[in-house]
Motif scaffolding. Sequence first.
Motif, short mmCIF file in Angstrom:
data_model
loop_
_atom_site.label_atom_id
_atom_site.label_comp_id
_atom_site.label_asym_id
_atom_site.label_seq_id
_atom_site.Cartn_x
_atom_site.Cartn_y
_atom_site.Cartn_z
N GLU A 87 36.07 57.62 6.35
CA GLU A 87 35.68 56.35 6.96
C GLU A 87 36.90 55.50 7.29
OE1 GLU A 87 33.24 55.09 3.75
OE2 GLU A 87 34.88 54.20 2.65
N THR A 88 36.68 54.54 8.16
CA THR A 88 37.69 53.54 8.50
C THR A 88 37.09 52.19 8.13
OG1 THR A 88 38.57 54.90 10.28
CG2 THR A 88 39.04 52.54 10.38
N VAL A 89 37.88 51.36 7.45
CA VAL A 89 37.38 50.10 6.94
C VAL A 89 38.19 48.95 7.54
CG1 VAL A 89 36.95 48.73 4.86
CG2 VAL A 89 36.65 51.21 4.81
N VAL A 90 37.47 47.96 8.09
CA VAL A 90 38.10 46.78 8.65
C VAL A 90 37.64 45.57 7.85
CG1 VAL A 90 38.37 45.34 10.71
CG2 VAL A 90 38.11 47.82 10.95
N GLY A 91 38.58 44.87 7.24
CA GLY A 91 38.26 43.64 6.52
C GLY A 91 38.00 42.53 7.53
N VAL A 92 36.89 41.81 7.37
CA VAL A 92 36.53 40.76 8.33
C VAL A 92 36.09 39.48 7.64
CG1 VAL A 92 35.79 42.37 10.14
CG2 VAL A 92 34.12 41.51 8.51
N ARG A 93 36.23 38.41 8.38
CA ARG A 93 35.66 37.12 8.03
C ARG A 93 35.05 36.59 9.33
NH1 ARG A 93 40.03 34.72 6.42
NH2 ARG A 93 39.81 35.54 4.33
N VAL A 94 33.76 36.31 9.30
CA VAL A 94 33.07 35.82 10.49
C VAL A 94 32.54 34.43 10.18
CG1 VAL A 94 31.28 36.27 12.21
CG2 VAL A 94 32.35 38.19 11.02
N ILE A 95 32.93 33.47 10.99
CA ILE A 95 32.51 32.08 10.81
C ILE A 95 31.57 31.74 11.96
CG2 ILE A 95 33.28 29.69 10.59
CD1 ILE A 95 36.13 31.05 9.95
N ASN A 96 30.32 31.45 11.62
CA ASN A 96 29.33 31.10 12.64
C ASN A 96 29.32 29.58 12.80
OD1 ASN A 96 27.21 30.72 14.35
ND2 ASN A 96 25.67 31.73 13.06
N GLY A 97 29.98 29.10 13.82
CA GLY A 97 30.04 27.66 14.09
C GLY A 97 28.89 27.16 14.95
N ARG A 98 27.94 28.00 15.20
CA ARG A 98 26.77 27.63 16.01
C ARG A 98 25.68 26.98 15.16
NH1 ARG A 98 25.43 29.99 21.01
NH2 ARG A 98 23.34 29.51 20.33
N ASP A 99 24.67 26.49 15.86
CA ASP A 99 23.52 25.93 15.17
C ASP A 99 22.35 26.92 15.13
OD1 ASP A 99 22.90 25.93 17.85
OD2 ASP A 99 22.29 23.83 17.95
N ARG A 100 22.64 28.19 15.44
CA ARG A 100 21.64 29.26 15.41
C ARG A 100 22.25 30.51 14.79
NH1 ARG A 100 19.44 30.20 21.27
NH2 ARG A 100 18.04 31.53 20.11
N GLU A 101 21.40 31.39 14.30
CA GLU A 101 21.86 32.68 13.78
C GLU A 101 22.50 33.49 14.90
OE1 GLU A 101 19.37 35.47 11.15
OE2 GLU A 101 19.27 36.43 13.14
N ILE A 102 23.54 34.25 14.56
CA ILE A 102 24.13 35.19 15.51
C ILE A 102 24.05 36.59 14.91
CG2 ILE A 102 25.66 33.49 16.55
CD1 ILE A 102 27.44 35.97 14.59
N GLN A 103 24.19 37.60 15.78
CA GLN A 103 24.17 38.99 15.34
C GLN A 103 25.34 39.73 15.98
OE1 GLN A 103 20.33 40.51 16.45
NE2 GLN A 103 19.26 39.27 14.93
N LEU A 104 26.07 40.46 15.18
CA LEU A 104 27.20 41.24 15.69
C LEU A 104 26.85 42.70 15.94
CD1 LEU A 104 30.15 39.79 13.58
CD2 LEU A 104 29.48 39.24 15.93
N ASN A 105 25.61 43.09 15.64
CA ASN A 105 25.13 44.45 15.87
C ASN A 105 23.68 44.35 16.32
OD1 ASN A 105 25.42 47.31 15.87
ND2 ASN A 105 24.36 47.41 13.91
N ARG A 106 23.48 43.79 17.48
CA ARG A 106 22.14 43.37 17.91
C ARG A 106 21.10 44.47 17.98
NH1 ARG A 106 22.31 42.23 24.33
NH2 ARG A 106 23.28 44.19 24.90
N PHE A 107 21.51 45.72 18.17
CA PHE A 107 20.51 46.78 18.31
C PHE A 107 20.38 47.64 17.07
CE2 PHE A 107 21.32 46.12 22.94
CZ PHE A 107 20.11 45.52 23.19
#
Length: 189
Positions: A87-107
């Motif tokens: 496997e390949t592993v990417v460390g992430v930090r995602v900050i949702n500055g919106r007023d709604r939920e977001i999805q990074l893998n929509r399907f």
Amino acid sequence: MAYSALRATLPLVIVLAAAACDRQAEEPAGAPAGSPGPAATAPTPAPPTSGPASLWNGGQAAPLDIQVAHPDGVVLQLTSLQSRPTETVVGVRVINGRDREIQLNRFNNNRDGFIVVDSGERIYLSPPPGNPRLAIQAGQTLEGELVFLGRLPPGQTAILVLNENSSTDNQYTTNPGFRIDLPLGSARP
């Protein structure tokens, strides 16, 4: 039916066991009867196919300091990158500055997230079972690791893609698209 299958395999097992006994009883050619056989030699190991030499950066984790702000108010920070044997592993930090939920893998794992390497090969995202769409609630931060199925081979370029067919510049989207160049050439050999 189980009996006939057992009966068909039983002679084969007996033949294999007898052949193994015969091999143990054989003596080397030209050796006096009853002399011990040649000393056992260790088998030559096969060259590694998934060892450190076949992994990007020798399999060592490399710190990253990449930040991409999407016009919809989401900030994606990449904090580390590591190639492991499976496997390949990417460390992430995602900050949702919106007023709604977001999805990074929509399907929900339809191969919308991947890393594409020099050769064009894609290493696909394996989303977590508890959050397969990588949803982040409004105003929340998600910190962790994204796991991709397959090792990152040594190379000079790769691109991280999230939400492949989504917009990278639409300020109203709840499925922001990201395409981020990964700095493979800057890691130590």
